[in-house]
Design a protein around this motif. Structure first.
Motif, PDB file in Angstrom:
ATOM      1  N   GLN A 100      -1.792  -2.073   5.366  1.00 37.40           N
ATOM      2  CA  GLN A 100      -1.189  -1.156   5.659  1.00 37.40           C
ATOM      3  C   GLN A 100      -1.905   0.152   5.472  1.00 37.40           C
ATOM      4  N   ALA A 101      -2.611   0.673   6.297  1.00 36.35           N
ATOM      5  CA  ALA A 101      -3.479   1.991   6.035  1.00 36.35           C
ATOM      6  C   ALA A 101      -2.376   3.276   5.941  1.00 36.35           C
ATOM      7  N   SER A 102      -2.971   4.335   5.012  1.00 34.56           N
ATOM      8  CA  SER A 102      -2.273   5.703   5.288  1.00 34.56           C
ATOM      9  C   SER A 102      -3.201   6.592   4.614  1.00 34.56           C
ATOM     10  N   GLY A 103      -2.536   7.661   4.565  1.00 38.35           N
ATOM     11  CA  GLY A 103      -3.560   9.133   4.015  1.00 38.35           C
ATOM     12  C   GLY A 103      -4.264   9.840   4.824  1.00 38.35           C
ATOM     13  N   LEU A 163      -8.057   7.873   2.021  1.00 42.67           N
ATOM     14  CA  LEU A 163      -7.242   6.847   2.715  1.00 42.67           C
ATOM     15  C   LEU A 163      -7.080   5.749   1.788  1.00 42.67           C
ATOM     16  N   SER A 164      -5.821   5.156   1.901  1.00 40.72           N
ATOM     17  CA  SER A 164      -5.329   4.147   1.425  1.00 40.72           C
ATOM     18  C   SER A 164      -5.198   2.965   2.149  1.00 40.72           C
ATOM     19  N   CYS A 165      -5.344   1.826   1.722  1.00 42.20           N
ATOM     20  CA  CYS A 165      -4.948   0.520   2.465  1.00 42.20           C
ATOM     21  C   CYS A 165      -4.466  -0.526   1.406  1.00 42.20           C
ATOM     22  N   ALA A 166      -3.012  -0.811   1.724  1.00 43.53           N
ATOM     23  CA  ALA A 166      -2.213  -1.540   0.700  1.00 43.53           C
ATOM     24  C   ALA A 166      -2.129  -2.886   1.386  1.00 43.53           C
ATOM     25  N   ALA A 167      -2.503  -3.952   0.603  1.00 43.52           N
ATOM     26  CA  ALA A 167      -2.358  -5.329   1.032  1.00 43.52           C
ATOM     27  C   ALA A 167      -1.291  -6.163   0.422  1.00 43.52           C
ATOM     28  N   LYS A 201      -3.649  -3.486  -8.042  1.00 46.62           N
ATOM     29  CA  LYS A 201      -2.756  -2.985  -7.187  1.00 46.62           C
ATOM     30  C   LYS A 201      -2.806  -3.459  -5.718  1.00 46.62           C
ATOM     31  N   ASN A 202      -3.721  -4.148  -5.383  1.00 49.09           N
ATOM     32  CA  ASN A 202      -3.991  -4.874  -4.040  1.00 49.09           C
ATOM     33  C   ASN A 202      -4.097  -3.308  -3.058  1.00 49.09           C
ATOM     34  N   ILE A 203      -4.964  -2.658  -3.486  1.00 51.38           N
ATOM     35  CA  ILE A 203      -5.459  -1.362  -2.722  1.00 51.38           C
ATOM     36  C   ILE A 203      -6.825  -1.245  -2.429  1.00 51.38           C
ATOM     37  N   VAL A 204      -7.275  -0.783  -1.526  1.00 55.62           N
ATOM     38  CA  VAL A 204      -8.521  -0.394  -1.046  1.00 55.62           C
ATOM     39  C   VAL A 204      -8.511   1.004  -0.630  1.00 55.62           C
ATOM     40  N   TYR A 205      -9.523   1.959  -1.160  1.00 60.57           N
ATOM     41  CA  TYR A 205      -9.540   3.445  -1.018  1.00 60.57           C
ATOM     42  C   TYR A 205     -10.808   3.699  -0.159  1.00 60.57           C
TER      43      TYR A 205
END
Length: 123
Positions: free
Chosen positions: A4-7, A19-23, A75-79
């Motif tokens: 899920q990308a956001s930002g 930008l963030s990408c939650a996995a 946190k399972n996130i890539v920025y």
């Protein structure tokens, strides 16, 4: 893995976004991750990638020195930190995950894709 990308948003030239990408899933740390973008009327292009342990990153020449990819496996996130934005950075930005352990720049090598987040840069 679900991504899920956001930002994204509308910013003036010279501005910044993160930008963030939650996995989802417990195996996020075993995937190398990438960001791609697609501008209207253009093909999707590689932006940045990072290995599963963050020991190596790669960037497209057009974004080197302005974009920074990072990840937080806890946190399972890539920025994707985007600085000094230019109008030509306007695009939908997608995050993607690959089982390959190395950083990958070709979109065909990615197994999972997020839905994209719009970045619009005004001049």
């Amino acid at each position: 893995v679900q991504l899920q990308a956001s930002g994204g948003g509308l910013v003036q030239a010279g501005g910044s976004l993160r930008l963030s990408c939650a996995a989802s899933g417990r195996t996020f740390s075993s995937y190398s991750m990438g960001w791609f973008r697609q501008a209207p009327g253009k093909e999707r292009e590689f932006v940045a990638s990072i290995t599963w342990s963050a020991y190596r990153t790669y960037y497209a020449d057009s974004v080197k020195g302005r974009f920074t990819i990072s990840r937080d496996n806890a946190k399972n996130i890539v920025y994707l930190q985007i600085n000094s934005l230019k109008p030509e950075d306007t695009a939908v930005y997608y995050c993607a995950a690959t089982r390959l352990l190395r950083a990958v720049i070709t979109d065909a090598s990615y197994d999972y894709w997020g839905q994209g987040t719009q970045v619009t840069v005004s001049s």
